[in-house]
Design an enzyme around this catalytic site. Structure first.
Site, PDB file in Angstrom:
ATOM      1  N   LYS A 192       0.969  -1.204   0.034  1.00 48.95           N
ATOM      2  CA  LYS A 192      -0.050  -0.167  -0.107  1.00 48.95           C
ATOM      3  C   LYS A 192       0.977   1.252  -0.018  1.00 48.95           C
ATOM      4  CE  LYS A 192      -4.144   2.023   0.002  1.00 48.95           C
ATOM      5  NZ  LYS A 192      -4.946   1.893  -0.926  1.00 48.95           N
ATOM      6  N   ASP A 224      -5.322  -3.022  -2.286  1.00 49.41           N
ATOM      7  CA  ASP A 224      -7.039  -3.132  -2.588  1.00 49.41           C
ATOM      8  C   ASP A 224      -7.145  -3.847  -4.157  1.00 49.41           C
ATOM      9  OD1 ASP A 224      -5.268  -0.812  -3.713  1.00 49.41           O
ATOM     10  OD2 ASP A 224      -7.003   0.663  -3.130  1.00 49.41           O
ATOM     11  N   ASP A 248      -2.363 -12.129   5.325  1.00 51.08           N
ATOM     12  CA  ASP A 248      -3.215 -13.041   6.032  1.00 51.08           C
ATOM     13  C   ASP A 248      -4.658 -12.841   5.466  1.00 51.08           C
ATOM     14  OD1 ASP A 248      -4.707 -14.133   8.388  1.00 51.08           O
ATOM     15  OD2 ASP A 248      -5.144 -12.320   8.918  1.00 51.08           O
ATOM     16  N   ASP A 252      -6.948 -15.904   2.977  1.00 51.50           N
ATOM     17  CA  ASP A 252      -8.240 -16.450   2.845  1.00 51.50           C
ATOM     18  C   ASP A 252      -8.957 -16.083   1.535  1.00 51.50           C
ATOM     19  OD1 ASP A 252      -7.864 -16.734   5.799  1.00 51.50           O
ATOM     20  OD2 ASP A 252      -9.841 -15.917   6.274  1.00 51.50           O
TER      21      ASP A 252
END
Ligand code: IPM
Ligand code: MG
Length: 360
Positions: A192, A224, A248, A252
């Site tokens: 980011k 993002d 993390d 997922d």
């Protein structure tokens, strides 16, 4: 000399899925004469109950002495209200950090048999094979200071810190490039950098490391956008390298592309490839004790352990093939079930993999 494997089943569905993975491991041990000796201990909530802390010093010492560690999952509502300093998750973070397991490899591979289980269209995910390399011992998970307090005004206030030093970024970037080199030769670094200082350093250091890997095609992506691209066109990725928290979250997300988080194994390695192997999913308290959890992520973690810590590629391949054969037979736990398949429970799935492995 025998090799020592420490097994930490943990909480929730951890003990159930681990029982199946241990069956597979023991068969592989016999079949390929691997010389493994298994010992068992507690981590997380189970360790809080037994030792009063989520990672006891003696457990940590056993983990240090072991050649590899196999972990189930930690956490659950039973320990949600305890002192945050001894939450089950703290035990997991401590063992990762104390053992220097900075490189977390999370492969998201779509088994062709499960294309229908993915929430995305089959053509978007067919053939998917991504590796997420997550930095695991730094960043906001460990940054100091961190605090949760009440200001003089009476308002509650909390903050965390997101630090990264050059050496931490360099070593995880090198793992990312090394992995890309033995795969599709493409590395996407996720950050980011349009907002965060830590990400700006991340990008600079990754660029520097790239000079040693002219054969690898490097790209950068904001987190993002990466989250969006993963569901829009996931096959554009080969290896992704990213920080602890972004990894993390993105892992997922990537797991669901493959049909279920119940399919995803992971390896957490130190600088010498000593590793701890665990499924990417959590302890799933809602289904714990019901015998319905998918043990395949843990079984596939055994295969990663054989490959990365013990260089037993043939045995690792055999376990993966056995999993594939069981899927071919149409056996599915609830999380990967689709019409026309045969639903089985945790032990049914584990036993089927054992049978398939035995007959290879
Ligand atoms: C994971 C888990 C852990 C993490 C939790 C249980 C602390 O979500 O391994 O991805 O956030 O690292
Ligand atoms: Mg997670």
């Amino acid at each position: 000399m025998s090799k020592q494997i420490l097994v930490l089943p943990g909480d929730g569905i951890g003990p159930e899925i681990m029982a199946e993975a241990v069956k597979v491991l023991q068969l592989a041990n016999d079949k390929y004469s691997l010389g493994f000796e298994l010992s068992f201990d507690e981590l997380g909530g189970a360790a809080v109950d037994k030792y009063g802390v989520p990672l006891a010093d003696e457990t940590l010492e056993r983990a240090r002495a072991a050649d590899a560690i196999l972990l189930g999952a930690v956490g659950g509502p039973k320990w949600d209200k305890i002192d945050p300093a001894i939450r089950p998750e703290r035990g997991l973070l401590k063992i990762r950090s104390q053992l220097g397991l900075f490189a977390n490899l999370r492969p998201a591979i779509l088994y062709p048999q499960l294309a229908d289980a993915s929430s995305l269209k089959p053509e978007v995910v067919a053939g998917l094979d991504i590796l997420i390399v997550r930095e695991l011992t730094g960043g906001i998970y460990f940054g100091q200071p961190r605090e949760n307090r009440v200001l003089e005004s009476g308002e509650r206030h909390a903050y965390d810190t997101l630090p990264y030093s050059e050496s931490e970024i360099r070593r995880i970037a090198q793992v990312g490039f090394d992995m890309a080199r033995v795969r599709g030769k493409k590395l996407c670094s996720v950050d980011k950098a349009n907002v965060l200082a830590s990400s700006q350093l991340w990008r600079t250091v990754v660029e520097e490391v790239a000079k040693d890997y002219p054969d690898i095609e490097l790209s950068h992506m904001y987190v993002d956008n990466a989250a969006m691209q993963l569901v829009r066109a996931p096959k554009q990725f080969d290896v992704m390298v990213t920080d602890n928290m972004f990894g993390d979250i993105l892992s997922d997300e990537a797991s669901m592309l493959t049909g279920s988080i119940g399919m995803l194994p992971s390896a957490s390695l130190d600088a010498n490839n000593k590793g701890m192997y665990e499924p990417c999913h959590g302890s799933a308290p809602d289904i714990a004790g019901k015998g319905i959890a998918n043990p395949l992520a843990t079984i596939l973690s055994v295969s990663m352990m054989l490959r990365y810590s013990f260089n037993q590629g043939a045995a690792a391949d055999a376990i993966e093939l056995a999993v594939s054969k069981v899927l071919d037979q149409g056996l599915r736990t609830g999380d990967i079930f689709s019409a026309g398949m045969t639903q089985v429970g945790t032990a049914g799935m584990g036993d089927a993999v054992v049978e398939a492995l035995r007959s290879l």
